[in-house]
Enzyme design. Structure first.
Site, PDB file in Angstrom:
ATOM      1  N   ASP A 162       0.828  -1.204   0.000  1.00 46.41           N
ATOM      2  CA  ASP A 162       0.000   0.000   0.000  1.00 46.41           C
ATOM      3  C   ASP A 162       0.870   1.265   0.000  1.00 46.41           C
ATOM      4  OD1 ASP A 162      -2.836   0.849   0.412  1.00 46.41           O
ATOM      5  OD2 ASP A 162      -1.998   1.816   2.193  1.00 46.41           O
TER       6      ASP A 162
ATOM      7  N   GLU B 204       2.133  -0.249  -4.663  1.00 46.96           N
ATOM      8  CA  GLU B 204       1.224   0.789  -5.164  1.00 46.96           C
ATOM      9  C   GLU B 204       2.039   2.075  -5.258  1.00 46.96           C
ATOM     10  OE1 GLU B 204      -3.156   2.628  -4.043  1.00 46.96           O
ATOM     11  OE2 GLU B 204      -1.657   2.379  -2.484  1.00 46.96           O
TER      12      GLU B 204
ATOM     13  N   HIS C 106     -10.186  -2.041  -5.656  1.00 45.76           N
ATOM     14  CA  HIS C 106     -11.146  -1.541  -4.664  1.00 45.76           C
ATOM     15  C   HIS C 106     -11.150  -0.010  -4.570  1.00 45.76           C
ATOM     16  CE1 HIS C 106      -7.283  -1.474  -2.802  1.00 45.76           C
ATOM     17  NE2 HIS C 106      -7.759  -0.749  -1.815  1.00 45.76           N
ATOM     18  N   ASP C 107     -10.211   0.655  -5.248  1.00 43.00           N
ATOM     19  CA  ASP C 107     -10.182   2.123  -5.250  1.00 43.00           C
ATOM     20  C   ASP C 107     -10.665   2.694  -6.580  1.00 43.00           C
ATOM     21  OD1 ASP C 107      -8.998   2.156  -2.717  1.00 43.00           O
ATOM     22  OD2 ASP C 107      -6.970   2.198  -3.536  1.00 43.00           O
TER      23      ASP C 107
HETATM   24  C1  NOJ Z   1      -4.436   2.815  -0.865  1.00 45.66           C
HETATM   25  C2  NOJ Z   1      -5.518   1.818  -0.630  1.00 45.66           C
HETATM   26  O1  NOJ Z   1      -5.700   1.056  -1.780  1.00 45.66           O
HETATM   27  C3  NOJ Z   1      -6.741   2.592  -0.217  1.00 45.66           C
HETATM   28  O2  NOJ Z   1      -7.906   1.824  -0.217  1.00 45.66           O
HETATM   29  C4  NOJ Z   1      -6.459   3.198   1.123  1.00 45.66           C
HETATM   30  O3  NOJ Z   1      -7.500   4.059   1.499  1.00 45.66           O
HETATM   31  C5  NOJ Z   1      -5.174   4.015   1.114  1.00 45.66           C
HETATM   32  N1  NOJ Z   1      -4.109   3.428   0.379  1.00 45.66           N
HETATM   33  C6  NOJ Z   1      -4.682   4.212   2.507  1.00 45.66           C
HETATM   34  O4  NOJ Z   1      -4.214   2.999   3.020  1.00 45.66           O
END
Ligand code: NOJ
Length: 552
Positions: free
Chosen positions: A200, A251, A327-328
């Protein structure tokens, strides 16, 4: 470059809260995942990435971890996790966990201790600063969920830094004890049997310690890619990833195709691959005060440019992670395509484009049956980002109207992908026997796994074929890439070539017929096609797509 398992793999992402509920409390769980392993096996995927299931107050659906060593009771137990790992491994499915170590929950023991004083062991586990002389926050850095990235703490009489919610304080990676704690945690999960990590916001772990204001307050220019980022990531590699042979996908919000190799060049021993954000911004106004809510029509020419520059720039120096959904991200067919009249054609066209490229494709739960964005009213959404941004942009700044904000929410908000999985047309969509934590998309009676697999236009079986093709043809793994028709506004076409073989991957990303120049060979073998009719090498039907192999 030696071939690693993940180079042949297709990875499936599970958002556990919304995947499958086994104990009928309305929340998906580990035993729910276990019950669906045969489904995933049939699809043909090689690994699952599970979004966080650790103990958490769930302010950000688990991306706020209060204990790295336990499973949140809503998801199950460590024993159930062990069963899941074992059963998945028996089916040759690997398990990737989410590594969330840029920040913890405010309820983590480390943070509670850190608040207590400036001179205990945990004091420097987080990033604390005194206020400016006038009492204001140390600088103008913003939180991704709206407002300042600094929060005043009464107990310690200092500000702490949080790039996300105030309940998610950022860890201080400068402190070697923090790093050692993280490596210990990673080793623990390795011993339990997991195979890799999705990391993350890994590019945020190093901060600019001079804490300068962002010149442009609309950006986070000083908040990521800090001076010690590569050093820290290399250390994670040396201490954990390499010796324990664990796969990693980071990420990397700010990475550009031109410098991504610094993170994924195998010689540098940092990460195996990264998720770029570049191609996901083709429907966003640049430098707009309303950030991600300033949407525009997707620019397919730009999409092609960006995706091919990642293909070209990493082809000899690294490896790509390929995705449209997670999921984002919203559902790609609702966001950039047509999720009604051409739902099947559109879902399979985007899938074809992605799975024909070099890299590891990721499928997000529900993408394989063409799930769509729901269009809820504002109060039906749950996401903290959406709520925080609503307060920030609509209520405080008044820079966007409520109705424009809602239009953007319907297109791009993170909650679009978080509705419960649609397994069947049964009550609660076969996800649970009770009202789920988040409203099910009312279209579940038409769009669900059972209906899809019964249909002669099955998206699931199209994905299964794409995965088979990838598993059986090294050209998709190793072949060179060339974009065709770069200026065409709707046709995404490219070729892959390898050891004298040439494949053409073609999709019309529009709902109109498109004629095009003669770029395709007249003799070919068809590998996959989303229309039953014959291929016409000069005209594409709406969202038509295929892969063909040139023959003599
Ligand atoms: C990226 C994650 O994919 C997201 O869902 C999250 O809110 C933020 N990082 C903070 O961890």
């Amino acid at each position: 470059m030696k071939n690693k398992w993940w180079k042949n793999a297709v990875i499936y992402q599970i958002y556990p809260k919304s995947f499958k509920d086994s104990n009928n409390d309305g929340i998906g769980d580990i035993n729910g995942i276990r019950s669906k392993l045969p489904y995933l096996k049939e699809l043909g995927i090689d690994a699952i990435w599970i979004s966080p299931i650790y103990k958490s107050p769930q302010i950000d659906n688990g991306y706020d971890i209060s204990d790295y060593y336990s499973i949140d009771p809503m998801f199950g137990s460590i024993d159930e996790m062990k069963h899941l790992i074992k059963e998945a491994h028996n089916l040759n499915i690997k398990i990737i966990m989410d590594f969330v170590a840029n920040h913890t929950s405010e309820e983590a023991f480390w943070f509670r201790e850190s608040c207590k004083s400036k001179d205990n062991y945990y004091s420097d586990f987080y990033i604390w600063k005194d206020p400016k002389d006038n009492g204001e926050a140390p600088n103008n850095w913003g939180s991704n969920f709206g407002g300042s990235a600094w929060e005043w703490n009464e107990q310690r009489q200092q500000y702490y830094l949080h790039y996300y919610a105030k309940e998610q304080p950022d860890l201080n990676w400068e402190n070697p004890n923090v790093r050692e704690e993280i490596y210990k945690m990673m080793t623990f999960w390795h011993e339990l049997g997991i195979d890799g990590w999705r990391m993350d916001v890994i590019t945020s772990i190093s901060k600019n310690l001079k804490f300068p204001d962002n010149e442009n307050p609309l950006t986070t220019e000083n908040q990521q890619n800090g001076p010690r980022m590569h050093e820290f990531i290399h250390e994670i590699n040396q201490k954990v990833l390499k010796p324990l042979n664990m796969m990693s996908v980071g990420e990397a919000p700010a990475a550009k195709s031109s410098d991504a190799f610094l993170l994924v060049d195998p010689k540098r021993e940092e990460l195996d691959m990264i998720f770029t954000f570049e191609h996901m911004h083709i429907d966003r106004e640049k430098n707009n005060i309303n950030g991600r809510w300033a949407i525009k029509k997707p620019d397919i020419v730009q999409l092609k440019q960006i995706m091919s520059s990642w293909q070209n720039n990493l082809s000899q120096k690294g490896w790509n992670a390929l995705y449209f959904e997670n999921h984002d991200r919203a559902r790609v067919i609702s966001r950039w395509g047509n999720d009604k009249k051409y739902r099947y054609e559109c879902a399979t066209a985007f899938a074809t484009i992605l799975h024909g490229m070099q890299g590891t494709p990721y499928i997000y739960q529900g993408e394989e049956i063409g799930m769509t964005n729901p269009e809820y009213s504002l109060d039906e959404y749950k996401d903290i980002e959406l709520k925080g941004n609503y307060e920030h942009y609509v209520q405080e700044r008044k820079s966007i109207s409520k109705s424009n904000f809602l239009d953007a929410v319907h297109k791009v908000s993170r909650d679009n992908a978080r509705t419960p999985m649609q397994w069947s047309e049964d009550k609660f969509s076969g996800f649970s026997d009770t009202e789920p934590w988040f409203k099910i998309n009312p279209n579940y009676k038409q769009i669900n796994v059972e209906a899809d697999r019964r249909s002669d236009k099955s998206i699931f079986y199209y994905y299964k074929s794409l995965i088979d093709i990838r598993h059986n043809n090294n050209i998709l793994r190793d072949g060179s890439f060339k974009l065709l028709l770069p200026e065409h506004p709707f046709i995404f076409a490219y070729k892959r070539y390898y050891h004298g073989e040439t494949w053409y991957i073609v999709a019309n990303l529009s709902e109109n017929k498109q004629d095009f120049n003669n770029i395709l060979p007249s003799k070919y073998v068809k590998l996959i096609h989303n229309y039953k009719s014959e291929i016409d090498i000069k005209t594409l039907k709406p969202y038509e797509s295929f892969i063909i192999k040139e023959s003599n």
